[in-house]
Design an enzyme around this catalytic site. Structure first.
Site, PDB file in Angstrom:
ATOM      1  N   LYS A 134     -13.747-100.507   7.393  1.00 56.99           N
ATOM      2  CA  LYS A 134     -12.538 -99.611   7.694  1.00 56.99           C
ATOM      3  C   LYS A 134     -12.740 -98.345   8.370  1.00 56.99           C
ATOM      4  O   LYS A 134     -11.953 -98.369   9.543  1.00 56.99           O
ATOM      5  CB  LYS A 134     -11.388 -99.791   6.632  1.00 56.99           C
ATOM      6  CG  LYS A 134     -10.153 -98.807   6.953  1.00 56.99           C
ATOM      7  CD  LYS A 134      -9.294 -98.990   5.773  1.00 56.99           C
ATOM      8  CE  LYS A 134      -9.606 -97.701   4.618  1.00 56.99           C
ATOM      9  NZ  LYS A 134      -9.116 -96.622   5.217  1.00 56.99           N
TER      10      LYS A 134
ATOM     11  N   ASP B 162     -13.996 -92.199  -2.150  1.00 57.03           N
ATOM     12  CA  ASP B 162     -13.160 -92.998  -2.249  1.00 57.03           C
ATOM     13  C   ASP B 162     -13.610 -94.071  -3.190  1.00 57.03           C
ATOM     14  O   ASP B 162     -12.876 -95.252  -3.305  1.00 57.03           O
ATOM     15  CB  ASP B 162     -13.456 -93.751  -0.865  1.00 57.03           C
ATOM     16  CG  ASP B 162     -12.842 -93.057   0.386  1.00 57.03           C
ATOM     17  OD1 ASP B 162     -13.264 -93.169   1.317  1.00 57.03           O
ATOM     18  OD2 ASP B 162     -11.903 -92.256  -0.011  1.00 57.03           O
TER      19      ASP B 162
HETATM   20  C1  EPZ Z   1     -11.860 -89.841   5.853  1.00 53.65           C
HETATM   21  O1  EPZ Z   1     -10.473 -88.957   5.604  1.00 53.65           O
HETATM   22  C2  EPZ Z   1     -11.670 -91.128   5.209  1.00 53.65           C
HETATM   23  N1  EPZ Z   1     -10.734 -91.818   6.212  1.00 53.65           N
HETATM   24  C3  EPZ Z   1     -11.065 -91.073   3.814  1.00 53.65           C
HETATM   25  O2  EPZ Z   1     -10.854 -92.431   3.422  1.00 53.65           O
HETATM   26  C4  EPZ Z   1     -12.276 -90.237   3.062  1.00 53.65           C
HETATM   27  O3  EPZ Z   1     -11.588 -90.280   1.607  1.00 53.65           O
HETATM   28  C5  EPZ Z   1     -12.365 -89.052   3.448  1.00 53.65           C
HETATM   29  O4  EPZ Z   1     -12.794 -89.083   5.009  1.00 53.65           O
HETATM   30  C6  EPZ Z   1     -13.747 -88.215   2.858  1.00 53.65           C
HETATM   31  O5  EPZ Z   1     -14.717 -88.943   2.661  1.00 53.65           O
HETATM   32  C7  EPZ Z   1     -10.938 -92.303   7.430  1.00 53.65           C
HETATM   33  O6  EPZ Z   1     -12.147 -92.326   7.498  1.00 53.65           O
HETATM   34  C8  EPZ Z   1     -10.088 -93.039   8.146  1.00 53.65           C
HETATM   35  P1  EPZ Z   1     -11.883 -85.247   5.652  1.00 53.65           P
HETATM   36  P2  EPZ Z   1     -10.504 -87.388   6.414  1.00 53.65           P
HETATM   37  O7  EPZ Z   1     -11.273 -84.629   6.809  1.00 53.65           O
HETATM   38  O8  EPZ Z   1     -11.251 -87.301   7.883  1.00 53.65           O
HETATM   39  C9  EPZ Z   1      -9.761 -81.334   3.888  1.00 53.65           C
HETATM   40  C10 EPZ Z   1      -9.758 -94.502   2.534  1.00 53.65           C
HETATM   41  O9  EPZ Z   1      -9.436 -94.569   1.210  1.00 53.65           O
HETATM   42  N2  EPZ Z   1      -9.619 -81.024   5.295  1.00 53.65           N
HETATM   43  O10 EPZ Z   1     -13.356 -85.479   5.175  1.00 53.65           O
HETATM   44  O11 EPZ Z   1      -8.948 -87.284   6.463  1.00 53.65           O
HETATM   45  C11 EPZ Z   1      -8.976 -82.364   3.346  1.00 53.65           C
HETATM   46  O12 EPZ Z   1      -7.629 -81.706   2.844  1.00 53.65           O
HETATM   47  C12 EPZ Z   1      -9.710 -92.802   3.066  1.00 53.65           C
HETATM   48  O13 EPZ Z   1     -10.544 -94.995   3.049  1.00 53.65           O
HETATM   49  C13 EPZ Z   1      -9.098 -79.664   5.661  1.00 53.65           C
HETATM   50  O14 EPZ Z   1      -8.931 -79.030   4.687  1.00 53.65           O
HETATM   51  O15 EPZ Z   1     -11.170 -86.610   5.207  1.00 53.65           O
HETATM   52  C14 EPZ Z   1      -9.753 -83.091   2.248  1.00 53.65           C
HETATM   53  O16 EPZ Z   1      -9.540 -82.322   1.291  1.00 53.65           O
HETATM   54  C15 EPZ Z   1      -8.826 -91.984   2.015  1.00 53.65           C
HETATM   55  N3  EPZ Z   1      -8.902 -79.389   6.787  1.00 53.65           N
HETATM   56  C16 EPZ Z   1     -11.277 -83.024   2.565  1.00 53.65           C
HETATM   57  O17 EPZ Z   1     -11.284 -81.857   3.708  1.00 53.65           O
HETATM   58  C17 EPZ Z   1      -9.087 -80.207   7.999  1.00 53.65           C
HETATM   59  O18 EPZ Z   1      -8.804 -79.904   9.118  1.00 53.65           O
HETATM   60  C18 EPZ Z   1     -11.888 -84.070   3.289  1.00 53.65           C
HETATM   61  O19 EPZ Z   1     -11.010 -84.516   4.338  1.00 53.65           O
HETATM   62  C19 EPZ Z   1      -9.652 -81.387   7.571  1.00 53.65           C
HETATM   63  C20 EPZ Z   1      -9.680 -81.694   6.451  1.00 53.65           C
END
Ligand code: EPZ
Length: 416
Positions: A23, A307
């Protein structure tokens, strides 16, 4: 689509399951494909609610996109500029719509994407995305819940990510591919989906090096050429079925996987007493004689994936002893605990940690899926619970698990 899942517990899972495409690779590659000239064909994209929403978003933005007879996805952006604003109604359903920020800036130097609403696993800002695109020469305003970004003085840049954010890394890779000069992303995310994006971009003529490490180097190019690309299998879907095998006392062959992507999950399953074997056909998971306790700290790849955290809580609820699960990636990803406790689990929250006191049995109950992975965890718990479990708001589960009812039924689960 039915909104409730009903599961009769107590049936060990046996047989084999074929894992679908990832996905989280499919979503970013659908976004990235708008940067290519010509028709992109993506193979192995799972047909799930999330990918269907991405298809609808592109259709609304004027891109010709459709599923072909052979199951592949054809994406053909027009020669002229497309609408640079993602439709609000659709994008609010899917945080991954924020990946159009980098794809649109890369394609046509302008993007208007809605700030994602706080979803059920905590507020999810985009500060790292915005800092990065500004460093690459975009002017960014944030108004009325939208990010307005316009490429002004595009130039390659060196960007340090305070946190190895998957989405921020992906947005910056896409924008930097079409930004003149050299760019470096430091403390980049290393997930397999990042590597898949890099391979896809390079297959279109981009110059991305170092994906999979924490330093990604990109040389901007003027155009990307569309082609055909098959995405990687879904390591989280695979891990979910592996845990289902372990908790149900069965034995399951998980086919069409890349073992290295599963090493953090395999290691943890072996620690809790499951027998895991890598074979030519795939990975065989056999439940151990009992479930041993274990401690978990979720971390960015290659650490234990966030995840898979909810799914592990369900498994550890039946462990022989007390386990501690620390969530280090999201600040609020324990909603599932209340639902599992309704099924007889004994889980207490202590800040970022969940203390799981193993119990002998779980019992069927009426529970609610709060997000995609929490829903998967409820299915896992229901498979081992005594009696019938009704999972409400099962739509969350269909967002990320292709044909999950058919796949589980084929393994002997009593689910409808
Ligand atoms: C991706 O989300 C995945 N989604 C998520 O999977 C996954 O849990 C996550 O990466 C972590 O591995 C997709 O790829 C579509 P992040 P993403 O930016 O990119 C903080 C699932 O169930 N952050 O790595 O949104 C954020 O708040 C989903 O398949 C900032 O602070 O995750 C979080 O606490 C759920 N500022 C942490 O980083 C930012 O600008 C990780 O977020 C961006 C993120």
């Amino acid at each position: 689509m039915q909104d409730h899942l009903i599961i009769e517990g107590g049936q060990p899972l046996r047989g084999s399951v074929k894992i679908s495409g990832a996905k989280n690779a499919g979503l970013v590659l659908i976004a990235a494909s708008i940067m290519a000239e010509g028709e992109t064909i993506l193979d192995n994209v799972p047909r799930i609610c999330d990918t269907e929403v991405m298809v609808e978003i592109l259709l609304e933005m004027g891109v010709d996109i459709h599923w072909k007879e052979d199951g592949s996805l054809s994406i053909c952006p027009p020669g002229h500029e497309i609408d640079c604003q993602t439709p609000y109604e659709l994008s609010k359903k899917l945080r991954a719509s924020n990946l159009f920020l980098g794809a649109l800036l890369g394609r046509q130097g302008e993007a208007i994407v809605s700030l994602p609403g706080g979803c059920d696993i905590g507020t999810r800002p985009m500060d790292l995305h915005i800092k990065g695109v500004r460093a690459l020469g975009a002017h960014v305003d944030i108004e009325h819940g939208y990010i307005y970004a316009k490429r002004r003085e595009p130039c390659g840049s060196r960007i340090y990510l305070d946190f190895p954010s998957v989405g921020a890394t992906e947005n910056l890779m896409m924008m930097a591919c079409k930004t003149p000069g050299s760019s470096i992303i430091e403390n980049a995310a290393k997930e397999p989906e990042i590597v898949d994006l890099a391979n896809f971009l390079n297959s279109m003529g981009a110059k991305v090096r170092g994906a999979g490490t924490d330093i990604i180097k990109i040389e901007g190019v003027s155009a990307l050429k569309a082609g055909r690309y098959a995405i990687i299998p879904d390591r989280i879907e695979a891990g979910t079925y592996m845990i289902a095998a372990a908790i149900s006392g069965g034995e399951v062959l998980v086919e069409n996987v890349i073992p290295t992507h599963l090493h953090p999950i395999i290691a943890k399953l072996q620690e809790v007493g499951a027998i895991v074997r890598e074979t030519d056909q795939g990975i065989i998971v056999e439940a151990g004689s009992k479930i041993l306790r274990a401690d978990i700290k979720t971390m960015p790849y290659p650490g234990f994936p966030t995840d898979m955290q909810s799914q592990m809580l369900a498994l550890l609820a039946l462990a022989d002893g007390t386990s501690v699960v620390v969530e280090n990636v999201f600040e609020n990803r324990f909603q599932i605990v209340d639902e599992l406790n309704r099924m007889g689990a004994k889980i207490k929250l202590e800040g970022h940690a969940a203390v799981v006191e193993g119990t002998r049995s779980l019992y069927g109950a009426r529970v609610k899926a709060t997000d995609l992975r929490a829903g998967a965890a409820l299915i896992i718990a229901a498979l081992a619970a005594q009696g019938e479990t009704v999972i409400e708001e099962a739509i969350h589960i269909f967002r990320g698990y292709e044909n999950i009812i058919e796949k589980l039924s084929k393994l002997g689960a009593r689910i409808k």
